[in-house]
Design an enzyme around this catalytic site. Structure first.
Site, PDB file in Angstrom:
ATOM      1  CG  HIS B  81      28.713  44.824  39.044  1.00 22.52           C
ATOM      2  ND1 HIS B  81      29.254  45.718  39.928  1.00 22.52           N
ATOM      3  CD2 HIS B  81      29.722  44.433  38.222  1.00 22.52           C
ATOM      4  CE1 HIS B  81      30.560  45.845  39.676  1.00 22.52           C
ATOM      5  NE2 HIS B  81      30.859  45.073  38.645  1.00 22.52           N
ATOM      6  CG  ASP B 160      37.795  42.827  46.054  1.00 23.09           C
ATOM      7  OD1 ASP B 160      38.334  42.203  45.121  1.00 23.09           O
ATOM      8  OD2 ASP B 160      37.278  43.945  45.908  1.00 23.09           O
ATOM      9  NE  ARG B 167      43.274  41.448  40.247  1.00 22.70           N
ATOM     10  CZ  ARG B 167      42.008  41.662  39.908  1.00 22.70           C
ATOM     11  NH1 ARG B 167      41.098  41.844  40.870  1.00 22.70           N
ATOM     12  NH2 ARG B 167      41.625  41.687  38.659  1.00 22.70           N
ATOM     13  CB  SER B 182      37.601  41.396  42.240  1.00 25.35           C
ATOM     14  OG  SER B 182      37.471  42.738  42.642  1.00 25.35           O
ATOM     15  CE  LYS B 186      34.366  44.743  44.444  1.00 29.90           C
ATOM     16  NZ  LYS B 186      35.310  45.651  43.778  1.00 29.90           N
TER      17      LYS B 186
END
Lengths: 430, 430
Positions: B81, B160, B167, B182, B186
């Protein structure tokens, strides 16, 4: 301008400009700013604070966000506001007193909320009394009688109405700037030029400490000054209910008794508040001088006569002014006793207010009942022996009685030493 | 439990319990907690912070709030990620490399957002490539090919999704706990057991400073550890775009070139990320040893062959892998030059990302165009003479060109001294 930028600015501890605050208030009213953006900014304000200047700007923007009443035609009008308490019936004494002394009093009152009572509700105890008259009628009654007491219209300070509702649902109630701007925006929109604020602290007030209460009072006096309004604030104790009577009928009874000459805390505080107005409006030079005038207005019966006029002018039945004891007509009562000897050292006043509301519940829902309530048999500092009465509950509905009795008993703390409670702490702004 | 109490608790700087956080997440998903309550709590979290324990609880509650993918049947899967950057095409290199080395890689990717690109968009540059296959197909492809790259489904980490949207509209984006939970919620929901995080800092990253970036990385590694997942984080610079190519076609071109042996920053970072996974999965003992394997996977052509397999298995046209220069087919170009001699000392990388998006606008609205983009002619530290090319814009739509050219030019700061930029700072968690 962009609301997310404004939120981020406050989040980062920066000071907002008057234009940014105006943009926020405009957006709240138009719906362009979403509720979830409003509460985010409100929380940032709670945690990072606002300067006095920002608080003033917020107040003025909110004041201008709805209808604004212009009372210039009537002349200088006065107003009185309480930050909220239990058994607080000063309006029913102060307004007739001032009006009887020729002071024009424009009083818009609230409804019962949370643990506090509402003057509008109490006025409706006079059968037929209309708290919802038009502002034109309101103005003409002030011209005629020097006073009118009506229910606060939702048309004033629209932004405050929206923000107020969101605050209680989003944990953003407790902040001096938000509280002060909410109160003062409505007062400014309602057009009075002289305002006395009854700022309460203690177990039955929103401000729990004297210190916070004084801070709030100073901030509101400062806002008033900037807005060109004469404001003073009386700091008074709400460590116990103002009188022994809690509940609409009981409190109206209590105010009629004071206007009939009874001497108690309600009389003392009401006299002080009325006197502060007389000094602020330059009718008297000192509080002492003013108090003489006020006491005379009560003792001569002219204030009671004025209440009668106010009630009748708005369609109310004034017969209870002559026979107030008819208000004490609730049949069922339940006495709560102490299981400990000593001195009353603490009273959970907010809880007494809540119990008084809960006495009106039928199947879990409050259905306004003016005849129920609580009469306290003790006050702070009183000596009690085992099994002495603490308070008497008057009820129509038996369902929750055991639970309410238990809660009521827990409101009283019996300690070892006598402890006195000073009613009036000081006055700010006179 | 009551959300207003929970908000007040955080407002007063208290620590929330796992049950309170679960109550919040459940309420967000069911709609029982209103958006304006959610943002109020989010702002209180931004200003009063969360402990690592609270952050972990929030992550797990959000991870469990939607579908959870169980990959046990496939065996241990890895994921990679990136916290988001410009010209960041490492996934297109790292995934084929790892898969060619027998490491099972389950990659769910995002779309282009704000100034950042999106891997799902880039995969669709291979005509016909389906990023929206079912999770069953996703799982079977990982079994077959050791890898699949798909678009992140909205079914994962439902809370989320709701909170993320709020947000950005309520000024509550910048908070390490909210960012970390967040991302990690995921990742955890997607079932990988080994994750490498590419945490970027600098002008083209969400974390502007190295310090904040490291904090975020440590927090995410800590959450992974508590959740029983092996996580490491590579801290890398996004003070300039990763390569000179910005835009979907350009970036895919760039990744194919790296898989064909070209040596540049994209190769360097991709090799490091893949090596970190090899160490984390205990395939290699050291990063150095792993890098040998990775380089061999590229130089032997087996990684490129694996990309071909991945593309074809999901219906994509692999012909551009053999002729990547066909991707550079945008006809119109505009060169931006420097009017100052010196050294490139600063590049506004996020703004380059935004300009790259704005190049796709037709009548003010982004309409995805893969062929437009920017090629940088300089990098940090380069010496430039007067009128040297800084960057070349490739465009289809002339409308905003002068404005975009001006903005692009302003992205480059020319200073007096050469300044170097270190690509890889360190790795946390290996």
């Amino acid at each position: 301008m962009d609301i997310v930028e404004i939120i981020n600015k406050k989040k980062n501890g920066k000071i907002l400009t008057a234009n940014e605050i105006q943009f926020f208030v405009d957006g709240v009213c138009s719906g362009k700013i979403k509720d979830y953006q409003t509460t985010s900014l409100l929380m940032a304000i709670c945690l990072n604070g606002m300067t006095d200047e920002e608080t003033y700007c917020l107040t003025m923007s909110m004041a201008r966000s709805g209808k604004m009443l212009n009372l210039d035609d009537v002349g200088v009008c006065v107003d009185k506001h309480s930050t909220g308490g239990v058994s607080d019936t000063t309006t029913l004494v102060v307004v007739p007193v001032l009006a009887s002394l020729g002071i024009k009093t424009a009083k818009m009152s609230g409804r019962s909320l949370g643990f506090t009572g509402g003057t509008a509700d109490k006025m409706e105890v006079f059968k037929g009394y209309n708290t919802e008259i038009s502002t034109d009628k309101f103005v003409s009654l002030i011209k005629e009688n020097n006073a009118s007491i009506i229910s606060q219209s939702a048309d004033f300070a629209l932004a405050d109405k929206i923000i107020y509702k969101l605050r209680s649902d989003s944990g953003t109630v407790e902040n001096l700037s938000l509280i002060a701007s909410s109160i003062m925006s409505k007062k400014i929109a309602c057009g009075a030029k002289i305002i006395v604020l009854d700022c309460k602290y203690g177990s039955g007030a929103f401000m729990k400490t004297k210190k916070d209460c004084k801070k709030l009072a100073k901030l509101m006096v400062e806002i008033g000054k900037r807005a060109g309004i004469k404001v003073c604030a009386v700091i008074s104790s709400m460590q116990q209910p103002l009188t022994e009577f809690v509940g609409n009928n009981f409190e109206v009874y209590s105010s009629i008794k004071v206007l009939s000459g009874e001497k108690n805390n309600l009389r003392e505080l009401s006299c002080y508040l009325a006197s502060a107005i007389l000094v602020l409006s330059e009718r008297c030079k000192t509080i002492l001088e003013a108090e003489e005038l006020v006491k005379n207005a009560i003792d001569s019966g002219s204030a009671k006569q004025k209440l009668r006029q106010i009630v009748k002018s708005q369609g109310g039945d004034d017969s209870i002014i002559d026979s107030p004891e008819t208000l004490l007509n609730c049949k069922n009562k339940f006495e709560v006793q102490t299981d400990k000897a000593g001195y009353i050292s603490k009273i959970d006043t907010a809880e007494i207010g809540r119990i008084s509301h809960d006495l009106q519940k039928i199947d879990g829902v409050v259905k306004r009942q003016d005849d129920v309530g609580i009469i306290l048999n003790v006050k702070l500092g009183d000596k009690v022996n085992l099994s002495d009465k603490l308070a008497t509950m008057y009820y129509n509905n038996l369902d929750d009685l055991p639970e309410l009795a238990k809660r009521l008993k827990n409101c009283f703390v019996v300690g070892k030493k006598p402890k006195k409670n000073k009613l009036i702490e000081c006055v700010i702004g006179v």
